[in-house]
Enzyme design. Sequence first.
Site, mmCIF file in Angstrom:
data_model
loop_
_atom_site.group_PDB
_atom_site.id
_atom_site.type_symbol
_atom_site.label_atom_id
_atom_site.label_comp_id
_atom_site.label_asym_id
_atom_site.label_seq_id
_atom_site.Cartn_x
_atom_site.Cartn_y
_atom_site.Cartn_z
ATOM 1 N N HIS A 314 -18.313 0.062 -29.856
ATOM 2 C CA HIS A 314 -17.595 1.329 -29.885
ATOM 3 C C HIS A 314 -18.269 2.381 -29.027
ATOM 4 C CE1 HIS A 314 -14.846 0.972 -33.688
ATOM 5 N NE2 HIS A 314 -14.467 0.236 -32.679
ATOM 6 N N CYS A 315 -19.007 1.942 -27.997
ATOM 7 C CA CYS A 315 -19.647 2.912 -27.099
ATOM 8 C C CYS A 315 -18.971 2.914 -25.736
ATOM 9 C CB CYS A 315 -21.141 2.606 -26.964
ATOM 10 S SG CYS A 315 -22.088 3.030 -28.429
ATOM 11 N N ILE A 316 -19.302 1.942 -24.898
ATOM 12 C CA ILE A 316 -18.822 1.953 -23.513
ATOM 13 C C ILE A 316 -17.295 1.882 -23.423
ATOM 14 C CG2 ILE A 316 -19.097 0.935 -21.220
ATOM 15 C CD1 ILE A 316 -21.619 2.127 -22.531
#
Length: 471
Positions: A314-316
């Site tokens: 759920h970051c990049i």
Amino acid sequence: MQIADDNSPHVPPEGTWRTVRTTSQDDEVPDGAGAVTLSPEQLTASLPAQSQHGRLADVAVVGLGYVGLPTALCLFAAGRTVVGVDTSESRLADIRSVRVDLLPAQQDRLAQALLDPGFRVTTDPAAALEADAVIICVPTPVDGGLVPDLRALKAACASAVAHAVPGQLLVLTSTSYVGTTRELLVEPLVARGLRPGTDVFVAFAPERIDPGNPSHSPDRTPRVIGGVTGRCTELAASLLAGTAPSVHRVDSPEAAEMSKLWENTFRAVNIALANELAENCLELGLEPLHVIEAAATKPYGFMPFYPGPGVGGHCIPCDPHYLLWQLRAREVASPLVEVAMTAIAERPARVAGKVRDALTARGLATAGARVLILGIAYKPGVADLRESPALEIMDRLAAWGATVGYSDPLVPRLDRHGVVRHSVAAPCPADWDLVLVHTLHPGAEVGWPAGSPVVLDVTRRPAGVAAGAAV
């Protein structure tokens, strides 16, 4: 501020002193530089007024996922009394039975913490009432249209505001758009009659969790902190000091929020570039990894990024969309970021297309072909499937009629669109028309795929996999 007393008991004995280091820079500080010696009484005196109990402050951690649980464990190890709050009973059951995806050292730390009355977990949001500080660590994903899904964030912030008491410190860590802290915490607190910086204290300190990577554990990673006022910043720094090697102060929550978006947008753009340049290398008959290794010998102005099947977590794949969403609302274009995120989103489909091309080159139709995906977690060392490119690749190949299996020791069972698959524990190369090397976990056996008719490697190629071609 760093509390350097790894062997201290949960609550220091009467008269125990602890060494504390403060710095506003991310750079390393020479031993002894900036070191201050504080007693437990002096430490608690730097926290909100509610904390004057003659012990270290209680902390409520809201959200016990891949960010919240390690955060809670780090705070507990630093001498805090911690209550973890999560809405999921099943998540709490997994935590209580230590069936959670953590590094081995963190697993041990969790098992020990659960034996201590100073560490507990609950679904009751009112537990925040008893805490001197509340840290919000909830997921901030995007929906199917790549629009920020703010439901968990808004609910957690609304609960924190509703249960806030005078003297309390509220720290938001969830990645979000610029202005989130002020919009979801500061303004509602003011509406309740609680003035941030005077009655309560509010800051943003973006999470920096790298699941499965012991080199980047929270206690080895600097923290950025931006408070609504200078006092808010210092209180948040005091709270988080024992969980990080240093803290870097910025002058507002908005600056801290943007720093997190900058970090991950930088990575997204460079990953998209690495994928594109790898395609260019293959077109020119060059091995991408060899070229990257050569370029990385330059000691300045270059940072190596590597091609792969796409990006997960759920970051990049998510965070830059919070920035783009906010900019679109202002009718501001960010074309480079937009193109990079489009390329990232399209990458799994391109990999699936390359699988089909490789089968065609062998005279095989995709329909009816047997394809094994080696590793389906989004990154090595974790069982995390969020946004994993393997899932989209699997879906596309199955839609084209292929029989798709997988082998991943960390994901023994997968229920995808009602189809249940189980990890193939000991794959036989002859059973598969093509093996797609997607994620290699630490210690994985990597020699066997070489016996398969076709090996398509979308990782940094390990020495044990000699056959196949990089994608």
